[in-house]
Design an enzyme around this catalytic site. Structure first.
Site, PDB file in Angstrom:
ATOM      1  CB  CYS A 183     -76.159 -40.172  35.424  1.00 14.84           C
ATOM      2  SG  CYS A 183     -76.421 -38.509  34.764  1.00 14.84           S
ATOM      3  CG  ASN A 237     -87.130 -27.807  32.506  1.00 12.77           C
ATOM      4  OD1 ASN A 237     -87.411 -26.621  32.488  1.00 12.77           O
ATOM      5  ND2 ASN A 237     -87.450 -28.632  31.520  1.00 12.77           N
ATOM      6  CB  CYS A 264     -71.918 -39.099  34.973  1.00 12.76           C
ATOM      7  SG  CYS A 264     -72.915 -38.630  36.405  1.00 12.76           S
ATOM      8  CG  HIS A 315     -79.346 -31.479  32.188  1.00  9.74           C
ATOM      9  ND1 HIS A 315     -79.907 -32.133  33.266  1.00  9.74           N
ATOM     10  CD2 HIS A 315     -80.261 -31.569  31.176  1.00  9.74           C
ATOM     11  CE1 HIS A 315     -81.097 -32.615  32.921  1.00  9.74           C
ATOM     12  NE2 HIS A 315     -81.337 -32.282  31.663  1.00  9.74           N
ATOM     13  CG  HIS A 352     -75.127 -37.402  39.359  1.00 12.23           C
ATOM     14  ND1 HIS A 352     -75.776 -37.638  38.158  1.00 12.23           N
ATOM     15  CD2 HIS A 352     -76.003 -37.751  40.344  1.00 12.23           C
ATOM     16  CE1 HIS A 352     -76.993 -38.108  38.412  1.00 12.23           C
ATOM     17  NE2 HIS A 352     -77.154 -38.179  39.721  1.00 12.23           N
ATOM     18  CG  HIS A 360     -75.267 -34.605  35.513  1.00 11.44           C
ATOM     19  ND1 HIS A 360     -74.265 -35.456  35.915  1.00 11.44           N
ATOM     20  CD2 HIS A 360     -74.651 -33.466  35.111  1.00 11.44           C
ATOM     21  CE1 HIS A 360     -73.096 -34.858  35.759  1.00 11.44           C
ATOM     22  NE2 HIS A 360     -73.312 -33.651  35.273  1.00 11.44           N
ATOM     23  CD  GLN A 398     -83.706 -30.179  27.414  1.00 15.85           C
ATOM     24  OE1 GLN A 398     -83.926 -30.589  26.278  1.00 15.85           O
ATOM     25  NE2 GLN A 398     -84.535 -30.404  28.424  1.00 15.85           N
TER      26      GLN A 398
END
Length: 361
Positions: free
Chosen positions: A71, A176, A74, A189, A136, A187, A191
């Site tokens: 990933c 999302n 990470c 996250h 993660h 992971h 934006q």
């Protein structure tokens, strides 16, 4: 919160935000051999609708569903460098390696070849990745209220920074979650997009709010919020400064709006108390969403806030969270009516949705 800025191997900016002001220094270097990126983003205006469409052909090579041990979000481990050089972090923000919009896009002709009615511009904006935790296997809903407060502060700071960049007209932080939504990196996250135009939905909401204010002398969202609080039937949860409710004309099979009680145009305008209260209310809502079908709910969560340069007096900050999952194992697909002409058909009433969410106390 402690802020530490750095640079990745290809020149992109990375910023660490630690929950504690006395966190240790962030000094790890990115040891990867990466070429400098040259995004080729552009935007074109649809001559039939007047809406801008972004095009970014260089994104075809972006990372797609890597295994967990590879990933890129990470922390870096020995022999496994990632986008984040540190061995651990609280919250990290960095420029997207495959951005839809970027500051260094090349100049372009003002119209499309052979189509003088189609305006064309470089896609000058900014796209950032926000990693909420170095774990993660976690999720936003599993964060502590303190970490969520850090994320809110990050969203607010980045709204100010991106909103001040050349050409940026609107800043949109969003998350999302889930493959059903189209997530390719699992992971935890989100934006942040800095658009070189005011987005179509925001333009429409501002126009409606401006007409309402001209007719009634009051803010539309303020009246909507007061009516939802009085009716109670669509309210999911609330606290001293925020209310979460299913909108009365919900489009999605699961949809919740989180609205501050005070007229606030954007995230930077929130007080400390409002930021703290949002953290606790949002975690409550996310836990209800995951309890709805007894599984992690795929969702999109996005902040609707004032554009950078216009419409601040009519914008009322709010978060919208929605899901395409209409039952535990069935998706709502956008069919002819929704995709073709934008007329939504919901398989559940907002009142039913709110009742099910309230039951997940």
């Amino acid at each position: 919160m402690k802020r530490t800025a750095g640079e990745l191997a290809d020149g992109r900016e990375i910023i660490y935000y630690d929950d504690s002001a006395d966190a240790p220094p962030r000094t790890a270097a990115d040891t990867r051999d990466l070429p400098r990126t040259q995004p080729l983003s552009e935007v074109r205006r649809d001559p039939l609708t007047g809406e801008w469409v972004a095009m970014a052909a260089h994104r075809q090579t972006r990372t797609y569903k890597p295994p967990a041990n590879l990933c890129p979000l990470c922390p870096t481990e020995p022999g496994k460098p990632t986008e984040i050089p540190e061995a651990s972090y609280d919250v990290a923000v960095f420029e997207n390696r495959f951005p839809s919009l970027a500051q260094n896009t090349p100049d372009l002709p003002e119209t499309v070849d052979g189509m003088p009615m189609v305006a064309r511009r470089p896609g000058r904006g900014r796209c950032e990745v926000v990693c909420f935790t170095s774990d993660h296997n976690s999720s936003f809903g599993q964060l502590t209220p303190r970490r969520v407060r850090t994320v809110v502060d990050v969203w607010a700071e980045r709204t100010e920074v991106l909103g001040g960049l050349p050409g940026v007209e609107q800043v949109f932080p969003f998350e999302n979650r889930g493959e059903e939504i189209g997530v390719t990196l699992h992971h935890p996250h989100g934006q942040i997009y800095g658009y070189p135009f005011v987005t179509p939905k925001t333009e429409k909401m501002l126009a409606v709010a401006e007409r309402y204010h001209a007719e009634h002398g009051r803010h539309l969202m303020g009246d909507v919020l007061a009516a939802e609080q009085a009716a109670e039937i669509r309210v999911v949860a609330s606290n001293a400064t925020w209310t979460a409710f299913v909108p009365s004309a919900a489009r999605w099979p699961v949809e919740v709006h989180l609205v501050p009680h005070r007229h606030v145009p954007d995230l930077p305008a929130l007080t400390d108390a409002e930021r703290d209260d949002f953290a606790t209310l949002y975690l409550d809502v996310l836990r209800r969403l995951d309890g709805l079908y007894d599984r992690p709910l795929p969702y999109i969560a996005g902040w609707h806030q004032a554009p950078s340069k216009v419409g601040r007096e009519h914008s009322w900050l709010h978060m919208e969270v929605f899901s395409v999952l209409r039952t535990a194992d069935k998706l709502k697909y956008l069919a002819g009516s929704e995709s073709g002409v934008g007329v939504w058909i919901n398989d559940a009433t907002p009142e039913q949705i709110a009742e099910r969410l309230r039951a997940q106390a």
